[in-house]
Design a protein around this motif. Structure first.
Motif, short mmCIF file in Angstrom:
data_model
loop_
_atom_site.label_atom_id
_atom_site.label_comp_id
_atom_site.label_asym_id
_atom_site.label_seq_id
_atom_site.Cartn_x
_atom_site.Cartn_y
_atom_site.Cartn_z
N VAL A 20 0.85 -1.18 0.00
CA VAL A 20 0.00 0.00 0.00
C VAL A 20 0.90 1.24 0.00
CG1 VAL A 20 -0.24 0.23 2.51
CG2 VAL A 20 -2.07 1.01 1.05
N VAL A 21 0.42 2.31 -0.62
CA VAL A 21 1.12 3.58 -0.59
C VAL A 21 0.58 4.37 0.60
CG1 VAL A 21 1.55 5.77 -1.78
CG2 VAL A 21 1.51 3.62 -3.07
N LEU A 22 1.46 4.75 1.50
CA LEU A 22 1.05 5.54 2.67
C LEU A 22 0.86 6.99 2.25
CD1 LEU A 22 3.46 4.09 5.38
CD2 LEU A 22 1.15 3.33 4.78
N PRO A 23 -0.21 7.64 2.72
CA PRO A 23 -0.50 9.02 2.29
C PRO A 23 0.33 10.04 3.07
CG PRO A 23 -2.19 8.30 3.79
CD PRO A 23 -1.26 7.12 3.59
N LEU A 24 1.64 9.92 2.98
CA LEU A 24 2.55 10.83 3.68
C LEU A 24 3.23 11.70 2.63
CD1 LEU A 24 4.08 8.30 6.21
CD2 LEU A 24 2.19 9.90 6.59
N GLY A 25 2.70 12.88 2.44
CA GLY A 25 3.24 13.77 1.43
C GLY A 25 4.43 14.58 1.93
N ALA A 26 4.95 15.42 1.06
CA ALA A 26 6.11 16.23 1.39
C ALA A 26 5.82 17.18 2.56
CB ALA A 26 6.56 17.02 0.17
N SER A 27 4.57 17.55 2.75
CA SER A 27 4.23 18.47 3.85
C SER A 27 4.18 17.76 5.21
CB SER A 27 2.88 19.13 3.57
OG SER A 27 1.86 18.15 3.52
N GLN A 28 4.25 16.42 5.22
CA GLN A 28 4.24 15.67 6.48
C GLN A 28 5.62 15.11 6.80
OE1 GLN A 28 1.47 14.18 4.33
NE2 GLN A 28 -0.33 14.78 5.48
N THR A 83 11.24 12.98 4.23
CA THR A 83 12.06 14.20 4.23
C THR A 83 11.30 15.41 3.73
OG1 THR A 83 12.89 13.77 2.01
CG2 THR A 83 14.18 12.91 3.86
N GLY A 84 10.34 15.19 2.84
CA GLY A 84 9.66 16.33 2.24
C GLY A 84 10.64 17.14 1.40
N ASP A 85 10.31 18.38 1.16
CA ASP A 85 11.18 19.25 0.37
C ASP A 85 12.29 19.79 1.25
OD1 ASP A 85 9.62 18.93 -1.90
OD2 ASP A 85 8.24 20.49 -1.26
N ARG A 86 13.52 19.66 0.78
CA ARG A 86 14.68 20.19 1.49
C ARG A 86 15.31 21.27 0.62
NH1 ARG A 86 18.23 15.19 3.87
NH2 ARG A 86 16.75 14.54 5.45
N PHE A 87 15.71 22.33 1.28
CA PHE A 87 16.35 23.41 0.57
C PHE A 87 17.69 23.69 1.23
CE2 PHE A 87 11.81 24.01 0.07
CZ PHE A 87 11.72 24.14 -1.30
N VAL A 88 18.68 24.03 0.41
CA VAL A 88 19.99 24.37 0.90
C VAL A 88 20.34 25.75 0.36
CG1 VAL A 88 22.43 23.75 0.88
CG2 VAL A 88 20.70 21.96 0.94
N ILE A 89 20.77 26.63 1.26
CA ILE A 89 21.17 27.97 0.83
C ILE A 89 22.68 27.95 0.61
CG2 ILE A 89 21.32 30.39 1.50
CD1 ILE A 89 18.79 29.90 3.17
N VAL A 90 23.09 28.36 -0.58
CA VAL A 90 24.50 28.35 -0.96
C VAL A 90 24.96 29.80 -1.11
CG1 VAL A 90 26.18 27.61 -2.68
CG2 VAL A 90 24.20 26.17 -2.13
N LYS A 91 26.02 30.13 -0.40
CA LYS A 91 26.59 31.47 -0.52
C LYS A 91 27.67 31.47 -1.59
CE LYS A 91 27.63 33.72 3.22
NZ LYS A 91 28.08 34.10 4.56
#
Length: 134
Positions: free
Chosen positions: A84-92, A125-133
């Motif tokens: 089964v696919v668990l309904p755990l989206g990027a926002s969770q 993990t959802g959406d991950r963002f990395v800030i690069v200087k």
């Protein structure tokens, strides 16, 4: 002499892993489609979980919780399949637990639900963002 005894049958729990590696597939944080290779699978979202068929079970109940103890079901479903696919989206994003048990209609009413599997931990993990200087 007037004393009644109940007869119970203990069922084997559903097997959700092999060698402590749960059967979980999904989109990895790197963007690749993967099957789990770790004790705690990590996916971006919508993990596909699978298990071995339980002897006598015709359907399965799947539950999801934020904590393994005390268990507090946040989502539940029944399925006749073994995945089964668990309904755990990027926002969770975060740590989640799921468990599965077989349902055997041949057992007496009230005893048709078999034993729960061990709670399996996974990370979304959802959406991950990395800030690069520069």
């Amino acid at each position: 002499a007037g004393v009644g005894m109940s007869f119970g049958k203990v069922a084997q729990p559903v097997v959700t892993a092999r060698s402590n590696t749960p059967w979980v597939s999904g989109l990895a944080p790197s963007g690749r489609l993967i099957a789990s290779a770790a004790k705690v699978p990590t996916v971006h979202d919508s993990p596909l979980v699978a298990w071995q068929p339980a002897l006598g079970a015709t359907t399965y109940e799947v539950q999801v919780s934020r904590k393994s103890y005390p268990w507090q079901t946040t989502w539940s479903t029944t399925t006749s399949g073994t995945s089964v696919v668990l309904p755990l989206g990027a926002s969770q994003a975060g740590t989640w637990f799921y468990r599965i048990r077989g349902i055997n209609p041949a057992l007496p009413v009230g005893a048709q639900a078999m034993s729960w599997s061990h709670a399996v931990r996974l990370k979304v993990t959802g959406d991950r963002f990395v800030i690069v200087k520069k």
